[in-house]
Design a protein around this motif. Structure first.
Motif, short mmCIF file in Angstrom:
data_model
loop_
_atom_site.label_atom_id
_atom_site.label_comp_id
_atom_site.label_asym_id
_atom_site.label_seq_id
_atom_site.Cartn_x
_atom_site.Cartn_y
_atom_site.Cartn_z
N ALA A 112 0.87 -1.18 0.00
CA ALA A 112 0.00 0.00 0.00
C ALA A 112 0.91 1.23 0.00
CB ALA A 112 -0.89 0.00 1.24
N ALA A 113 0.94 1.95 -1.12
CA ALA A 113 1.81 3.12 -1.20
C ALA A 113 1.41 3.98 -2.40
CB ALA A 113 3.27 2.68 -1.37
N ASP A 114 1.95 5.20 -2.39
CA ASP A 114 1.71 6.11 -3.51
C ASP A 114 2.78 5.83 -4.57
OD1 ASP A 114 1.63 8.24 -5.25
OD2 ASP A 114 1.26 9.73 -3.69
N ALA A 115 2.35 5.38 -5.75
CA ALA A 115 3.31 5.00 -6.79
C ALA A 115 4.19 6.17 -7.21
CB ALA A 115 2.55 4.46 -8.00
N SER A 116 3.72 7.38 -6.99
CA SER A 116 4.51 8.53 -7.44
C SER A 116 5.63 8.91 -6.45
CB SER A 116 3.60 9.73 -7.72
OG SER A 116 2.99 10.15 -6.53
N ILE A 169 8.45 6.96 -5.06
CA ILE A 169 9.12 5.65 -5.04
C ILE A 169 9.99 5.46 -3.81
CG2 ILE A 169 9.00 5.14 -7.50
CD1 ILE A 169 11.78 6.18 -7.83
N GLU A 170 10.45 6.58 -3.23
CA GLU A 170 11.31 6.44 -2.03
C GLU A 170 10.56 5.78 -0.88
OE1 GLU A 170 10.33 9.23 -3.42
OE2 GLU A 170 9.12 10.21 -1.89
N SER A 171 9.24 5.81 -0.94
CA SER A 171 8.47 5.22 0.17
C SER A 171 8.25 3.72 0.00
CB SER A 171 7.13 5.93 0.32
OG SER A 171 6.30 5.62 -0.78
N TRP A 172 8.51 3.15 -1.18
CA TRP A 172 8.20 1.73 -1.33
C TRP A 172 9.20 0.93 -2.17
CZ3 TRP A 172 7.72 0.09 -6.34
CH2 TRP A 172 7.44 1.08 -7.30
N TRP A 173 10.03 1.60 -2.97
CA TRP A 173 10.87 0.83 -3.92
C TRP A 173 12.15 0.35 -3.23
CZ3 TRP A 173 14.74 2.76 -7.97
CH2 TRP A 173 15.07 1.71 -8.86
N ALA A 221 7.60 8.62 -12.10
CA ALA A 221 8.21 7.90 -10.97
C ALA A 221 8.39 6.42 -11.31
CB ALA A 221 7.32 8.06 -9.73
N ALA A 222 7.35 5.80 -11.88
CA ALA A 222 7.43 4.36 -12.16
C ALA A 222 8.52 4.08 -13.20
CB ALA A 222 6.08 3.85 -12.65
N TRP A 223 8.70 4.98 -14.13
CA TRP A 223 9.71 4.78 -15.19
C TRP A 223 11.10 4.55 -14.59
CZ3 TRP A 223 9.64 3.40 -20.01
CH2 TRP A 223 10.73 3.64 -20.84
N GLU A 224 11.36 5.24 -13.49
CA GLU A 224 12.68 5.12 -12.83
C GLU A 224 12.96 3.71 -12.34
OE1 GLU A 224 14.07 7.92 -9.97
OE2 GLU A 224 12.73 9.46 -10.75
N THR A 225 11.90 2.96 -12.07
CA THR A 225 12.09 1.62 -11.47
C THR A 225 12.19 0.52 -12.53
OG1 THR A 225 9.73 1.07 -11.27
CG2 THR A 225 10.67 2.39 -9.49
N LEU A 226 12.16 0.90 -13.80
CA LEU A 226 12.17 -0.09 -14.89
C LEU A 226 13.60 -0.35 -15.38
CD1 LEU A 226 10.39 -1.78 -16.88
CD2 LEU A 226 10.43 0.20 -18.41
N ASN A 227 13.91 -1.61 -15.57
CA ASN A 227 15.21 -2.02 -16.11
C ASN A 227 15.39 -1.55 -17.55
OD1 ASN A 227 17.44 -3.45 -15.39
ND2 ASN A 227 16.32 -5.38 -15.10
#
Ligand code: SAM
Length: 438
Positions: A297-301, A303-307, A355-361
């Motif tokens: 449960a987190a705000d996808a925008s 990322i520091e809170s969940w990634w 934000a999500a783009w940053e987490t993609l390989n």
């Protein structure tokens, strides 16, 4: 005094008029204490009123001598419910009038008994002509003017069909859990029970000729089927999950796509949603279907809170949007949305996308979907994203039904088929790579 189902209906409509909450939440809240038959009636009245909202508003204003005071808006809702039942549901006239007159008392307005009685009786007398007359585009199409305009401008060849489709009852579509049963076997199973159904456009989809309740839905409890529109099912097919891939479903609840992806492959899915309550619905679906995913449960925008800094091989972003592609399923969308709320949704989508783009390989797939038919949330959103991210490459989508646009596929709602939906598939290249992949 025990509140009648009609008093509950008037309260739901009143809360919608003041935009307190959405239709499904309100119905769930009010239906809790009702018996099954009353729950069904409550839903029919409230859904039906939302579909006829602007036309009913016009009829009501023609029948009332002068507008009601703001503090007496509940009376408008009582009258509207009565008119809808008398004009559209064929309910017994005497019973309907007398019950809605009584609702004035339940709602603390006994002085308005005569008013409600007179308005409803007048409607009965003039019903045919009032139902025929429609004095504006809003009442003709039962959509707000701003939405008619925006759909007309963006879909000049399709706008009338879209508005008509938004007002019809949608098909009920199932997704067969291929881990438990093949679509062909499931179709044979329900046909043997006398249930009419056919294959939908998506590989696991089954369209029922008539909607069924969950209790009557063969195989639902045992996890053989789920309810999911076929346009939504196409999202997982386009993402094409592979065994052992790390996949992020960043706006995941109630988990339609998470579960479909897991039915298709043994991937490791992180299902994220800002709403803890809605996340619980993913859990319920996973348990019913015998599947597993990591839930956050987190705000996808943010990322520091969940990634955890582990890159994903693929991401699906089913963005919060105007829901203008699913008005036929959520008829209150036409009341809840405005140009202002659209602007704020677009801003939120931009933040989630970046934000999500940053987490993609590098080399990873990024599928953006919405159940919107507005280019502002779809094609334009992707165009601006590509301008901001030079390492994002647009990839063509093969096989999904819909209109090919420069930045993705747009499906408009169709009578027998799927909801309005948008898909855009991107791929992450090394930071300085240019060009469009085939
Ligand atoms: C269109 S629905 C997703 C439907 C889901 N993908 C499915 O197939 O069942 C959008 C979801 O985004 C969630 N959401 C909205 N803003 C969010 C945010 N900032 N971060 C994460 N989730 C968000 C909402 O709670 C909602 O559940």
């Amino acid at each position: 005094m025990k509140k009648s189902v009609r008093a509950h209906a008037a309260e739901v409509i009143n809360a919608l008029q003041s935009q307190q909450s959405n239709l499904d939440v309100l119905i769930r809240k009010h239906a809790k204490i009702l018996v099954e038959s009353d729950k069904k009636l409550l839903k029919s009245i409230c859904y039906g009123i939302c579909r006829e909202w602007f036309h009913l508003e016009e009829i009501e204003s023609q029948l009332l001598d002068k507008p009601l005071k703001a503090r007496d808006q509940i009376l408008s809702s009582i009258v509207r419910c009565g008119i809808y039942e008398l004009g559209w549901m064929g309910s017994k006239e005497h019973a309907v009038v007398s019950e809605y007159v009584d609702v004035t008392v339940t709602e603390g307005r006994p002085w308005a008994r005569g008013l409600v009685n007179a308005v409803l009786r007048q409607f009965i007398r003039k019903k045919s002509e009032l139902k025929m007359e429609r004095h504006s585009a809003q009442t003709l199409w039962n959509h707000p003017q701003w939405l008619i305009d925006i759909i007309k401008i963006n879909w000049p060849e399709h706008w009338e069909k879209v508005l008509v489709e938004n007002n019809v009852h949608p098909p009920m579509t199932l997704r067969v859990n291929r881990r438990r049963q093949s679509r062909d076997d499931y179709l044979a199973r329900i046909k043997a029970l006398g249930i009419e159904a056919e294959k939908g456009s998506a590989v696991d989809s089954v369209r029922l000729s008539q909607p069924l309740t969950l209790q009557a839905l063969e195989g639902f409890e045992e996890g053989v089927v789920s309810i999911q529109d076929e346009s939504s099912q196409w999202a997982s097919i386009i993402l094409n999950p592979q065994n052992n891939e790390r996949i992020l479903d960043a706006c995941a609840a109630p988990g339609g796509k998470t579960c479909h992806l897991l039915e298709m492959a043994d991937s490791h899915i992180t299902a994220l949603d800002i709403s803890e309550k809605r996340l619980f619905r993913i859990k319920e679906n996973l348990v019913r279907l015998g599947l597993r995913a990591e839930l956050i449960a987190a705000d996808a925008s943010h990322i520091e809170s969940w990634w955890d800094q582990q890159y994903f091989d693929a991401i699906i972003l089913d963005l919060p949007c105007s829901a203008t592609g699913v008005i036929r399923r959520n008829p209150d969308v036409r009341l809840m949305r405005s140009e202002t709320s659209l602007r704020s949704l677009i801003g939120m989508q931009t933040m989630i996308l970046d934000a999500a783009w940053e987490t993609l390989n590098v080399g990873g797939r990024f599928l953006v979907t919405t159940c919107s038919i507005l280019p502002q949330e779809n094609q334009l959103q992707i165009k601006k994203f590509l301008d901001r991210h030079t390492d994002a490459q647009l990839t063509s989508i093969v096989g999904a039904p819909g209109i090919n646009t420069e930045f993705g596929i747009q499906h408009l709602p169709t009578h027998a088929g799927g909801d309005g939906f948008f898909y855009s598939l991107l791929f992450k290249s090394e930071p300085d790579h240019g060009g469009v992949s085939a």
